[in-house]
Design a protein around this motif. Structure first.
Motif, PDB file in Angstrom:
ATOM      1  N   THR A   1      -9.833  11.985  -9.963  1.00  0.00           N
ATOM      2  CA  THR A   1      -8.879  13.096  -9.959  1.00  0.00           C
ATOM      3  C   THR A   1      -7.597  12.745  -9.197  1.00  0.00           C
ATOM      4  O   THR A   1      -6.664  13.537  -9.157  1.00  0.00           O
ATOM      5  N   ARG A   2      -7.605  11.569  -8.577  1.00  0.00           N
ATOM      6  CA  ARG A   2      -6.421  11.106  -7.843  1.00  0.00           C
ATOM      7  C   ARG A   2      -6.248   9.616  -8.079  1.00  0.00           C
ATOM      8  O   ARG A   2      -7.204   8.906  -8.368  1.00  0.00           O
ATOM      9  N   MET A   3      -4.993   9.166  -7.905  1.00  0.00           N
ATOM     10  CA  MET A   3      -4.696   7.739  -7.981  1.00  0.00           C
ATOM     11  C   MET A   3      -3.824   7.398  -6.780  1.00  0.00           C
ATOM     12  O   MET A   3      -3.088   8.248  -6.285  1.00  0.00           O
ATOM     13  N   GLU A   4      -3.923   6.154  -6.320  1.00  0.00           N
ATOM     14  CA  GLU A   4      -3.031   5.702  -5.270  1.00  0.00           C
ATOM     15  C   GLU A   4      -2.621   4.268  -5.532  1.00  0.00           C
ATOM     16  O   GLU A   4      -3.273   3.544  -6.281  1.00  0.00           O
ATOM     17  N   LEU A   5      -1.512   3.880  -4.908  1.00  0.00           N
ATOM     18  CA  LEU A   5      -0.988   2.529  -5.084  1.00  0.00           C
ATOM     19  C   LEU A   5      -0.148   2.167  -3.873  1.00  0.00           C
ATOM     20  O   LEU A   5       0.220   3.020  -3.078  1.00  0.00           O
ATOM     21  N   VAL A   6       0.119   0.882  -3.752  1.00  0.00           N
ATOM     22  CA  VAL A   6       1.089   0.391  -2.781  1.00  0.00           C
ATOM     23  C   VAL A   6       2.275  -0.097  -3.600  1.00  0.00           C
ATOM     24  O   VAL A   6       2.172  -1.073  -4.339  1.00  0.00           O
ATOM     25  N   ALA A   7       3.382   0.630  -3.501  1.00  0.00           N
ATOM     26  CA  ALA A   7       4.572   0.329  -4.295  1.00  0.00           C
ATOM     27  C   ALA A   7       5.480  -0.632  -3.545  1.00  0.00           C
ATOM     28  O   ALA A   7       5.726  -0.464  -2.355  1.00  0.00           O
ATOM     29  N   THR A   8       5.976  -1.615  -4.275  1.00  0.00           N
ATOM     30  CA  THR A   8       7.063  -2.416  -3.734  1.00  0.00           C
ATOM     31  C   THR A   8       8.323  -1.559  -3.779  1.00  0.00           C
ATOM     32  O   THR A   8       8.374  -0.552  -4.494  1.00  0.00           O
ATOM     33  N   LEU A   9       9.332  -1.964  -3.048  1.00  0.00           N
ATOM     34  CA  LEU A   9      10.572  -1.187  -3.055  1.00  0.00           C
ATOM     35  C   LEU A   9      11.193  -1.107  -4.448  1.00  0.00           C
ATOM     36  O   LEU A   9      11.640  -0.029  -4.852  1.00  0.00           O
ATOM     37  N   PRO A  10      11.198  -2.213  -5.251  1.00  0.00           N
ATOM     38  CA  PRO A  10      11.759  -2.060  -6.599  1.00  0.00           C
ATOM     39  C   PRO A  10      10.897  -1.201  -7.522  1.00  0.00           C
ATOM     40  O   PRO A  10      11.405  -0.634  -8.491  1.00  0.00           O
ATOM     41  N   GLY A  11       9.608  -1.066  -7.249  1.00  0.00           N
ATOM     42  CA  GLY A  11       8.725  -0.276  -8.098  1.00  0.00           C
ATOM     43  C   GLY A  11       8.657   1.196  -7.739  1.00  0.00           C
ATOM     44  O   GLY A  11       8.199   2.018  -8.530  1.00  0.00           O
ATOM     45  N   GLU A  12       9.133   1.544  -6.545  1.00  0.00           N
ATOM     46  CA  GLU A  12       8.998   2.915  -6.054  1.00  0.00           C
ATOM     47  C   GLU A  12       9.603   3.946  -7.012  1.00  0.00           C
ATOM     48  O   GLU A  12       9.008   5.001  -7.258  1.00  0.00           O
ATOM     49  N   LYS A  13      10.756   3.642  -7.579  1.00  0.00           N
ATOM     50  CA  LYS A  13      11.425   4.609  -8.461  1.00  0.00           C
ATOM     51  C   LYS A  13      10.580   4.913  -9.700  1.00  0.00           C
ATOM     52  O   LYS A  13      10.419   6.071 -10.081  1.00  0.00           O
ATOM     53  N   LEU A  14      10.022   3.875 -10.333  1.00  0.00           N
ATOM     54  CA  LEU A  14       9.157   4.096 -11.503  1.00  0.00           C
ATOM     55  C   LEU A  14       7.986   4.998 -11.136  1.00  0.00           C
ATOM     56  O   LEU A  14       7.682   5.955 -11.841  1.00  0.00           O
ATOM     57  N   TYR A  15       7.337   4.681 -10.035  1.00  0.00           N
ATOM     58  CA  TYR A  15       6.156   5.457  -9.654  1.00  0.00           C
ATOM     59  C   TYR A  15       6.515   6.904  -9.315  1.00  0.00           C
ATOM     60  O   TYR A  15       5.777   7.830  -9.655  1.00  0.00           O
ATOM     61  N   ALA A  16       7.662   7.117  -8.682  1.00  0.00           N
ATOM     62  CA  ALA A  16       8.104   8.483  -8.386  1.00  0.00           C
ATOM     63  C   ALA A  16       8.351   9.259  -9.678  1.00  0.00           C
ATOM     64  O   ALA A  16       7.948  10.418  -9.807  1.00  0.00           O
ATOM     65  N   VAL A  17       8.991   8.616 -10.664  1.00  0.00           N
ATOM     66  CA  VAL A  17       9.232   9.259 -11.961  1.00  0.00           C
ATOM     67  C   VAL A  17       7.903   9.611 -12.635  1.00  0.00           C
ATOM     68  O   VAL A  17       7.802  10.615 -13.336  1.00  0.00           O
ATOM     69  N   MET A  18       6.879   8.796 -12.383  1.00  0.00           N
ATOM     70  CA  MET A  18       5.561   9.029 -12.986  1.00  0.00           C
ATOM     71  C   MET A  18       4.724  10.031 -12.183  1.00  0.00           C
ATOM     72  O   MET A  18       3.556  10.236 -12.473  1.00  0.00           O
ATOM     73  N   GLY A  19       5.319  10.658 -11.162  1.00  0.00           N
ATOM     74  CA  GLY A  19       4.639  11.724 -10.435  1.00  0.00           C
ATOM     75  C   GLY A  19       3.983  11.318  -9.125  1.00  0.00           C
ATOM     76  O   GLY A  19       3.335  12.140  -8.476  1.00  0.00           O
ATOM     77  N   PHE A  20       4.140  10.079  -8.711  1.00  0.00           N
ATOM     78  CA  PHE A  20       3.570   9.647  -7.427  1.00  0.00           C
ATOM     79  C   PHE A  20       4.449  10.114  -6.279  1.00  0.00           C
ATOM     80  O   PHE A  20       5.675  10.117  -6.386  1.00  0.00           O
ATOM     81  N   LYS A  21       3.806  10.510  -5.192  1.00  0.00           N
ATOM     82  CA  LYS A  21       4.506  10.965  -3.990  1.00  0.00           C
ATOM     83  C   LYS A  21       4.287   9.944  -2.871  1.00  0.00           C
ATOM     84  O   LYS A  21       3.179   9.437  -2.695  1.00  0.00           O
ATOM     85  N   PRO A  22       5.337   9.669  -2.085  1.00  0.00           N
ATOM     86  CA  PRO A  22       5.165   8.742  -0.962  1.00  0.00           C
ATOM     87  C   PRO A  22       4.236   9.335   0.098  1.00  0.00           C
ATOM     88  O   PRO A  22       4.297  10.535   0.367  1.00  0.00           O
ATOM     89  N   VAL A  23       3.372   8.494   0.655  1.00  0.00           N
ATOM     90  CA  VAL A  23       2.447   8.915   1.705  1.00  0.00           C
ATOM     91  C   VAL A  23       2.854   8.308   3.043  1.00  0.00           C
ATOM     92  O   VAL A  23       2.965   9.008   4.047  1.00  0.00           O
ATOM     93  N   GLU A  24       3.058   6.980   3.044  1.00  0.00           N
ATOM     94  CA  GLU A  24       3.425   6.303   4.286  1.00  0.00           C
ATOM     95  C   GLU A  24       3.928   4.904   3.968  1.00  0.00           C
ATOM     96  O   GLU A  24       3.555   4.317   2.948  1.00  0.00           O
ATOM     97  N   PRO A  25       4.774   4.365   4.869  1.00  0.00           N
ATOM     98  CA  PRO A  25       5.186   2.970   4.684  1.00  0.00           C
ATOM     99  C   PRO A  25       4.021   2.033   4.987  1.00  0.00           C
ATOM    100  O   PRO A  25       3.145   2.360   5.803  1.00  0.00           O
ATOM    101  N   VAL A  26       4.007   0.895   4.322  1.00  0.00           N
ATOM    102  CA  VAL A  26       3.000  -0.142   4.555  1.00  0.00           C
ATOM    103  C   VAL A  26       3.763  -1.442   4.781  1.00  0.00           C
ATOM    104  O   VAL A  26       4.514  -1.873   3.903  1.00  0.00           O
ATOM    105  N   ASP A  27       3.603  -2.019   5.959  1.00  0.00           N
ATOM    106  CA  ASP A  27       4.233  -3.299   6.268  1.00  0.00           C
ATOM    107  C   ASP A  27       3.186  -4.392   6.167  1.00  0.00           C
ATOM    108  O   ASP A  27       2.227  -4.412   6.944  1.00  0.00           O
ATOM    109  N   ILE A  28       3.371  -5.281   5.209  1.00  0.00           N
ATOM    110  CA  ILE A  28       2.426  -6.370   4.969  1.00  0.00           C
ATOM    111  C   ILE A  28       2.952  -7.614   5.673  1.00  0.00           C
ATOM    112  O   ILE A  28       4.030  -8.098   5.342  1.00  0.00           O
ATOM    113  N   PRO A  29       2.190  -8.122   6.674  1.00  0.00           N
ATOM    114  CA  PRO A  29       2.649  -9.310   7.395  1.00  0.00           C
ATOM    115  C   PRO A  29       2.560 -10.569   6.530  1.00  0.00           C
ATOM    116  O   PRO A  29       1.598 -10.761   5.796  1.00  0.00           O
ATOM    117  N   LEU A  30       3.590 -11.396   6.617  1.00  0.00           N
ATOM    118  CA  LEU A  30       3.658 -12.659   5.892  1.00  0.00           C
ATOM    119  C   LEU A  30       3.860 -13.783   6.911  1.00  0.00           C
ATOM    120  O   LEU A  30       4.053 -13.520   8.098  1.00  0.00           O
TER     121      LEU A  30
END
Length: 181
Positions: A136-165
């Motif tokens: 009944t729910r979906m979640e994802l970790v969006a890259t900055l270039p992908g965020e706009k697509l996901y927002a248009v598709m109805g996803f809401k931001p929850v929190e920033p995720v910083d992935i160490p490299l």
């Protein structure tokens, strides 16, 4: 390039072509959002890459045009939220659809085919399949270039995720979610 796009489930035979598509997509579509060092670090640390578990589970879709893979993306009923299957020692634990969100995973589009609805088409197929599987729910970790697509598709931001490299680099992403009831 012709415009006829065909969608199908990915197979193990697609992995070599996906290994070409993914870095091409990430490098081109991340320009202006991430530095080359961040992109290289994310590719080296398997933040982006093929997750063969998605292919084995039958939840990874391919978009083809003129015999070439021009897009890919999928959903998962397993715990991993992002990253390739490099370094994994076995299957990820399964999620409980009554309590856990399905995971949207590994969306990549060929730069020459960006903004033609491929990501949107694959996302809709993933949402439909996840709903059919009882989620009944979906979640994802969006890259900055992908965020706009996901927002248009109805996803809401929850929190920033910083992935160490490596080298002290950080890949900033956004965890997003969506109800699909």
């Amino acid at each position: 390039m012709g415009d006829a796009i065909r969608y199908r489930l990915a197979t193990a035979g697609d992995i070599p072509d996906l290994r070409v598509l993914i870095p091409m997509s990430v490098r081109a579509l991340s320009e202006g959002f991430y530095t080359p060092a961040q992109v290289d670090g994310a590719l080296e640390h398997h933040v982006f890459g093929v997750d063969s578990q998605l292919i084995e589970d039958g939840t990874y879709l391919i978009a083809e045009a003129d015999g070439q893979i021009v897009g890919a993306g999928g959903w998962s009923k397993r715990k991993t939220l992002y990253g390739s299957s490099e370094g994994k020692t076995g299957p990820d634990p399964l999620l409980d659809p009554s309590r856990d969100p399905a995971r949207i995973r590994a969306f990549f589009v060929h730069p020459g085919w960006a903004r033609r609805g491929i990501g949107r088409h694959i996302m809709q197929a993933c949402e439909d399949a996840a709903r059919e599987a009882g989620f009944t729910r979906m979640e994802l970790v969006a890259t900055l270039p992908g965020e706009k697509l996901y927002a248009v598709m109805g996803f809401k931001p929850v929190e920033p995720v910083d992935i160490p490299l490596s080298g002290g680099e950080i890949l900033t992403c956004i965890r997003m979610d969506k109800l699909i009831e």
